[in-house]
Design a protein around this motif. Structure first.
Motif, PDB file in Angstrom:
ATOM      1  N   GLY A  67       0.812  -1.235   0.000  1.00  0.00           N
ATOM      2  CA  GLY A  67       0.000   0.000   0.000  1.00  0.00           C
ATOM      3  C   GLY A  67       0.827   1.257   0.000  1.00  0.00           C
ATOM      4  O   GLY A  67       0.419   2.287   0.524  1.00  0.00           O
TER       5      GLY A  67
ATOM      6  N   GLY B 252       3.544   3.084  -4.919  1.00  0.00           N
ATOM      7  CA  GLY B 252       3.274   2.222  -6.060  1.00  0.00           C
ATOM      8  C   GLY B 252       1.892   1.595  -5.899  1.00  0.00           C
ATOM      9  O   GLY B 252       1.009   1.759  -6.746  1.00  0.00           O
TER      10      GLY B 252
ATOM     11  N   ILE C  72      -3.700  -4.612  -0.534  1.00  0.00           N
ATOM     12  CA  ILE C  72      -3.378  -5.284   0.734  1.00  0.00           C
ATOM     13  C   ILE C  72      -2.112  -4.684   1.318  1.00  0.00           C
ATOM     14  O   ILE C  72      -1.110  -4.514   0.615  1.00  0.00           O
ATOM     15  CB  ILE C  72      -3.076  -6.795   0.493  1.00  0.00           C
TER      16      ILE C  72
ATOM     17  N   LYS D 287       0.302  -5.070   5.095  1.00  0.00           N
ATOM     18  CA  LYS D 287       0.388  -5.700   6.415  1.00  0.00           C
ATOM     19  C   LYS D 287       0.690  -4.696   7.518  1.00  0.00           C
ATOM     20  O   LYS D 287       0.647  -5.024   8.699  1.00  0.00           O
ATOM     21  CB  LYS D 287       1.442  -6.802   6.402  1.00  0.00           C
TER      22      LYS D 287
ATOM     23  N   CYS E 233       9.548   9.397   3.030  1.00  0.00           N
ATOM     24  CA  CYS E 233       9.460  10.762   2.487  1.00  0.00           C
ATOM     25  C   CYS E 233       8.793  11.729   3.460  1.00  0.00           C
ATOM     26  O   CYS E 233       9.335  12.816   3.733  1.00  0.00           O
ATOM     27  CB  CYS E 233       8.619  10.794   1.212  1.00  0.00           C
TER      28      CYS E 233
ATOM     29  N   SER F  18      10.685  -1.842  -0.598  1.00  0.00           N
ATOM     30  CA  SER F  18      12.077  -2.148  -0.257  1.00  0.00           C
ATOM     31  C   SER F  18      12.276  -2.096   1.245  1.00  0.00           C
ATOM     32  O   SER F  18      11.406  -1.636   1.986  1.00  0.00           O
ATOM     33  CB  SER F  18      12.996  -1.121  -0.923  1.00  0.00           C
TER      34      SER F  18
ATOM     35  N   ILE G 121      19.491   9.451   2.322  1.00  0.00           N
ATOM     36  CA  ILE G 121      19.043   9.360   3.713  1.00  0.00           C
ATOM     37  C   ILE G 121      20.087   9.958   4.644  1.00  0.00           C
ATOM     38  O   ILE G 121      19.771  10.757   5.532  1.00  0.00           O
ATOM     39  CB  ILE G 121      18.734   7.889   4.092  1.00  0.00           C
TER      40      ILE G 121
ATOM     41  N   LEU H  92       6.539 -13.849   0.098  1.00  0.00           N
ATOM     42  CA  LEU H  92       5.442 -13.523  -0.820  1.00  0.00           C
ATOM     43  C   LEU H  92       5.043 -14.715  -1.690  1.00  0.00           C
ATOM     44  O   LEU H  92       3.996 -14.696  -2.329  1.00  0.00           O
ATOM     45  CB  LEU H  92       5.932 -12.354  -1.698  1.00  0.00           C
TER      46      LEU H  92
ATOM     47  N   ILE I  91       5.763  -3.328  -9.750  1.00  0.00           N
ATOM     48  CA  ILE I  91       6.058  -1.891  -9.882  1.00  0.00           C
ATOM     49  C   ILE I  91       6.797  -1.386  -8.635  1.00  0.00           C
ATOM     50  O   ILE I  91       6.779  -2.037  -7.591  1.00  0.00           O
ATOM     51  CB  ILE I  91       4.749  -1.061 -10.034  1.00  0.00           C
TER      52      ILE I  91
ATOM     53  N   HIS J 277       7.816   8.891  -6.582  1.00  0.00           N
ATOM     54  CA  HIS J 277       7.118   9.323  -7.804  1.00  0.00           C
ATOM     55  C   HIS J 277       7.412   8.396  -8.981  1.00  0.00           C
ATOM     56  O   HIS J 277       6.619   8.312  -9.908  1.00  0.00           O
ATOM     57  CB  HIS J 277       7.458  10.782  -8.139  1.00  0.00           C
TER      58      HIS J 277
ATOM     59  N   ALA K 178       7.627   5.128  -8.491  1.00  0.00           N
ATOM     60  CA  ALA K 178       6.666   4.061  -8.183  1.00  0.00           C
ATOM     61  C   ALA K 178       5.259   4.487  -8.628  1.00  0.00           C
ATOM     62  O   ALA K 178       4.503   3.696  -9.203  1.00  0.00           O
ATOM     63  CB  ALA K 178       6.689   3.758  -6.684  1.00  0.00           C
TER      64      ALA K 178
ATOM     65  N   TYR L  17      16.349  16.847  -0.156  1.00  0.00           N
ATOM     66  CA  TYR L  17      15.634  17.944   0.521  1.00  0.00           C
ATOM     67  C   TYR L  17      16.448  18.569   1.657  1.00  0.00           C
ATOM     68  O   TYR L  17      15.952  18.788   2.749  1.00  0.00           O
ATOM     69  CB  TYR L  17      14.271  17.451   1.012  1.00  0.00           C
TER      70      TYR L  17
HETATM   71  C1  LIG Z   1      13.817   7.832   5.111  1.00  0.00           C
HETATM   72  C2  LIG Z   1      13.331   7.779   3.685  1.00  0.00           C
HETATM   73  C3  LIG Z   1      13.042   8.953   3.022  1.00  0.00           C
HETATM   74  C4  LIG Z   1      12.580   8.924   1.719  1.00  0.00           C
HETATM   75  N1  LIG Z   1      12.305  10.103   1.094  1.00  0.00           N
HETATM   76  C5  LIG Z   1      11.881  10.104  -0.183  1.00  0.00           C
HETATM   77  C6  LIG Z   1      11.538  11.315  -0.833  1.00  0.00           C
HETATM   78  O1  LIG Z   1      11.635  12.401  -0.264  1.00  0.00           O
HETATM   79  N2  LIG Z   1      11.115  11.254  -2.105  1.00  0.00           N
HETATM   80  C7  LIG Z   1      10.991  10.063  -2.785  1.00  0.00           C
HETATM   81  O2  LIG Z   1      10.601  10.069  -3.947  1.00  0.00           O
HETATM   82  N3  LIG Z   1      11.288   8.891  -2.179  1.00  0.00           N
HETATM   83  C8  LIG Z   1      11.724   8.887  -0.909  1.00  0.00           C
HETATM   84  N4  LIG Z   1      11.995   7.694  -0.278  1.00  0.00           N
HETATM   85  C9  LIG Z   1      11.819   6.446  -1.044  1.00  0.00           C
HETATM   86  C10 LIG Z   1      10.326   6.048  -1.088  1.00  0.00           C
HETATM   87  O3  LIG Z   1       9.855   5.898   0.224  1.00  0.00           O
HETATM   88  C11 LIG Z   1      10.145   4.766  -1.873  1.00  0.00           C
HETATM   89  O4  LIG Z   1      10.734   4.889  -3.152  1.00  0.00           O
HETATM   90  C12 LIG Z   1       8.680   4.432  -2.037  1.00  0.00           C
HETATM   91  O5  LIG Z   1       8.041   4.308  -0.796  1.00  0.00           O
HETATM   92  C13 LIG Z   1       8.497   3.152  -2.840  1.00  0.00           C
HETATM   93  O6  LIG Z   1       7.158   2.871  -2.959  1.00  0.00           O
HETATM   94  P1  LIG Z   1       6.630   1.378  -3.148  1.00  0.00           P
HETATM   95  O7  LIG Z   1       5.139   1.490  -3.278  1.00  0.00           O
HETATM   96  O8  LIG Z   1       7.380   0.709  -4.210  1.00  0.00           O
HETATM   97  O9  LIG Z   1       6.990   0.615  -1.790  1.00  0.00           O
HETATM   98  P2  LIG Z   1       6.771   0.940  -0.258  1.00  0.00           P
HETATM   99  O10 LIG Z   1       6.434   2.370  -0.027  1.00  0.00           O
HETATM  100  O11 LIG Z   1       7.939   0.386   0.447  1.00  0.00           O
HETATM  101  O12 LIG Z   1       5.460   0.128   0.131  1.00  0.00           O
HETATM  102  C14 LIG Z   1       5.434  -1.265   0.136  1.00  0.00           C
HETATM  103  C15 LIG Z   1       4.405  -1.732   1.136  1.00  0.00           C
HETATM  104  O13 LIG Z   1       4.199  -3.118   0.931  1.00  0.00           O
HETATM  105  C16 LIG Z   1       3.895  -3.722   2.172  1.00  0.00           C
HETATM  106  N5  LIG Z   1       4.164  -5.166   2.050  1.00  0.00           N
HETATM  107  C17 LIG Z   1       5.339  -5.760   1.756  1.00  0.00           C
HETATM  108  N6  LIG Z   1       5.183  -7.104   1.717  1.00  0.00           N
HETATM  109  C18 LIG Z   1       3.873  -7.345   1.975  1.00  0.00           C
HETATM  110  C19 LIG Z   1       3.085  -8.528   2.055  1.00  0.00           C
HETATM  111  N7  LIG Z   1       3.604  -9.733   1.851  1.00  0.00           N
HETATM  112  N8  LIG Z   1       1.781  -8.398   2.360  1.00  0.00           N
HETATM  113  C20 LIG Z   1       1.234  -7.172   2.577  1.00  0.00           C
HETATM  114  N9  LIG Z   1       1.919  -6.034   2.496  1.00  0.00           N
HETATM  115  C21 LIG Z   1       3.222  -6.113   2.186  1.00  0.00           C
HETATM  116  C22 LIG Z   1       4.812  -3.017   3.150  1.00  0.00           C
HETATM  117  O14 LIG Z   1       4.266  -3.083   4.451  1.00  0.00           O
HETATM  118  C23 LIG Z   1       4.811  -1.579   2.602  1.00  0.00           C
HETATM  119  O15 LIG Z   1       3.885  -0.767   3.291  1.00  0.00           O
HETATM  120  C24 LIG Z   1      12.421   7.680   1.043  1.00  0.00           C
HETATM  121  C25 LIG Z   1      12.695   6.483   1.716  1.00  0.00           C
HETATM  122  C26 LIG Z   1      13.144   6.530   3.017  1.00  0.00           C
HETATM  123  C27 LIG Z   1      13.416   5.242   3.737  1.00  0.00           C
END
Ligand SMILES: Cc1cc2nc3c(=O)[nH]c(=O)nc-3n(C[C@H](O)[C@H](O)[C@H](O)COP(=O)(O)OP(=O)(O)OC[C@H]3O[C@@H](n4cnc5c(N)ncnc54)[C@H](O)[C@@H]3O)c2cc1C
Ligand SMILES: NC(=O)c1ccc[n+]([C@@H]2O[C@H](COP(=O)([O-])OP(=O)(O)OC[C@H]3O[C@@H](n4cnc5c(N)ncnc54)[C@H](O)[C@@H]3O)[C@@H](O)[C@H]2O)c1
Length: 467
Positions: free
Chosen positions: A12, A15, A33, A35, A48, A146, A185, A281, A312, A323, A325, A353
């Motif tokens: 959630g 992406g 979904i 967790k 972020c 990640s 970071i 998974l 994705i 962005h 994602a 930032y």
């Molecule tokens: C400290 C920090 C600062 C950041 N700042 C920025 C920023 O300023 N700008 C920017 O563009 N990016 C930033 N990022 C990176 C950004 O957070 C990620 O690129 C982004 O969140 C990726 O999105 P995602 O949807 O791929 O995955 P995620 O946001 O990681 O979401 C994945 C989700 O999947 C869930 N999940 C995983 N496995 C399962 C499962 N089996 N069942 C159910 N749920 C599951 C997890 O609980 C998680 O909530 C930052 C990252 C960090 C750590």
């Protein structure tokens, strides 16, 4: 009876939630979904958003302490760290609730629990109460994001040896903070704690910080951060850490090998990158191909090798940015709906930032040199920008790189005030295939920081007027 869907998104984050919303908008029956118990993923919960809330608040604190007197304001300033954390938590709470609202609005079913793909088209979700629910779906989107890359031999306890998650929630300002990894970071959260009073030392394996940045910008960035009080140990690696009472003794040595040295610190932040998260998974079991770095392999339309399974965001190749994602989410959802979703990877901006901010889009000089592409450069310093002077933020410059033959904008790199907002114009220029002359001949309001971008564009053809 299993519930059935057109598409189920696992994860959630930016992406996952954007994919689910777009699927809902396109009239498909979708579920998302997660967790975690709160939607928004890493970005909204521990990435972020909380980091930007602390960057904002700590910047104001330092400004009030050090800069206000320069513009005629006298202020007595004191830090209220719990108050700052409350601000961060409030923003996170509101935005994560916002995702639930958007799900409702777009008829997406939120599902809380840990998902496991048991067969193509079949997912089991273990809820917080242990109950298992089965979802059947024509399409599965893997958007599981990640996790922190561990530093071998160093155990994160999120109190004195922290990842970004612990560094976003320290209970007091550490006297000394040692940051391992001079990337996004390390430099953002290092800046937060330096502003609040910590002595910050950054240990970076390579001979430069933020290695992906344009070299000239990276050098200027390091110089500015050093002037602000950050200490850098480049070409250096951490080889071990020991706790001695409240103090950490960190063994470092030159990256190429050599004599060891011990640094003492109170808190150590491990920020050496993130790795894809797909644990538990069921990908291996259903035969989804991963690359050697554990990333889910897809084609350019986000399809994995297993029919009906897509991926994705951070769990596949490319920049780990929210962005990126989000854009993949939209394209993937549109593909599932039979439309022509597409992402232009040359037009994905990146922003650090800090203060000043650093923002870039497109190619760096180093990349163009390596590719043998001839280019021209226009540059403009913020010291010559009227608005930068009025807001007393004149550090940095805007740099535009255009194709030497066609004048097409190939890359834009900005270090300076509001660089993260300024880069949007450059991103649009690249997306539209604009020439640097298009920017140079577009009227920009006066006095704004955007004029620095225009003057840099003029510089590509050698007619910068205000310098
Ligand atoms: C400290 C920090 C600062 C950041 N700042 C920025 C920023 O300023 N700008 C920017 O563009 N990016 C930033 N990022 C990176 C950004 O957070 C990620 O690129 C982004 O969140 C990726 O999105 P995602 O949807 O791929 O995955 P995620 O946001 O990681 O979401 C994945 C989700 O999947 C869930 N999940 C995983 N496995 C399962 C499962 N089996 N069942 C159910 N749920 C599951 C997890 O609980 C998680 O909530 C930052 C990252 C960090 C750590
Ligand atoms: N503003 C933003 O957009 C933002 C903010 C925070 C995080 N992020 C995302 O999160 C990801 C993870 O952030 P990050 O800062 O952990 O990673 P990063 O990839 O940005 O930086 C990691 C740094 O650690 C260095 N390094 C690697 N191994 C090392 C070692 N053993 N010792 C010392 N240095 C080492 C690397 O050379 C690099 O400079 C980023 O890649 C980025 O995509 C984005």
């Amino acid at each position: 009876m299993a519930d059935s869907f057109d598409a189920v998104v696992i994860g959630g984050g930016p992406g996952g939630y954007n994919a689910a919303i777009r699927l809902g908008q396109l009239g498909l029956k979708a579920a998302c979904i997660d967790k975690r118990g709160r939607f928004g993923g890493t970005c909204l919960n521990i990435g972020c958003i909380p980091s930007k809330a602390l960057l904002f608040a700590s910047e104001r604190f330092e400004e009030a302490k050090k800069e206000f007197s320069k513009i005629g304001i006298k202020a007595e300033v004191a830090l209220d760290l719990p108050g700052m954390m409350k601000h961060k938590d409030k923003v996170v709470g509101e935005l994560t609730k916002g995702v639930e609202f958007l799900f409702k609005k777009n008829k997406v079913e939120p599902v809380v629990g840990e998902a496991r793909i048991v067969a193509s088209g079949r997912i089991e979700v273990r809820g917080p109460d242990g109950a298992v629910r089965t979802l059947e779906t024509k399409n599965i989107i893997i958007a599981t994001g990640s996790e922190v890359m561990p530093l071998p031999g160093v155990a994160v306890d999120e109190e004195c040896i922290v990842s970004s998650t612990g560094a976003l929630a320290l209970k007091q300002v550490p006297k000394r903070l040692l940051v391992v990894g001079g990337g996004y970071i390390g430099l953002e959260l290092g800046s937060v704690w330096r502003r609040l009073g910590s002595e910050v030392t950054v240990v970076e394996f390579l001979d430069r910080i933020t290695p992906g940045l344009d070299g000239e910008v990276g050098k200027a960035f390091q110089r500015i951060l050093a002037k602000q009080g950050m200490t850098f140990k480049l070409s250096t690696k951490v080889v071990g850490v020991e706790k001695a009472g409240d103090v950490l003794k960190v063994a470092i040595e030159p990256a190429a090998g050599g004599a060891q040295e011990t640094l003492e610190t109170d808190v150590m932040l491990v920020s050496i990158g993130r790795r894809p998260y797909t644990e538990g998974l069921g990908l291996k079991e259903i035969g989804v191909t991963l690359d050697p770095r554990g990333r889910v392999v897809t084609d350019s339309h986000y399809k994995t090798n297993v029919p009906g399974v897509w991926a994705i965001g951070d769990c596949r190749e490319g920049a780990m940015l929210a962005h990126k994602a989000e854009d993949e989410a939209v394209a993937c959802a549109e593909r599932i709906a039979g439309r022509a979703g597409h992402v232009n990877y040359d037009a994905i901006p990146a922003v650090v930032y800090t203060a000043p901010e650093v923002a870039s889009v497109g190619k760096t000089e180093e990349e163009l040199k390596a590719a043998g592409i001839a280019y021209k450069i226009g540059k403009f310093p913020f010291t010559a920008n009227a608005r930068a002077k009025t807001i007393a933020a004149t550090e940095g410059f805007a740099k535009i790189i255009a194709d030497a033959a066609t004048d097409k904008v190939l890359g834009v790199h900005i270090i300076g005030p509001e660089a993260g907002n300024l880069i949007a114009e450059a991103t649009l220029a690249i997306e539209f295939g604009a020439a640097s002359e298009d920017i140079a001949r577009t009227c920009h309001a006066h006095p704004t920081l955007t004029e620095a971008v225009r003057q840099a564009a003029m510089g590509v053809e050698g007619w910068t007027m205000q310098m």
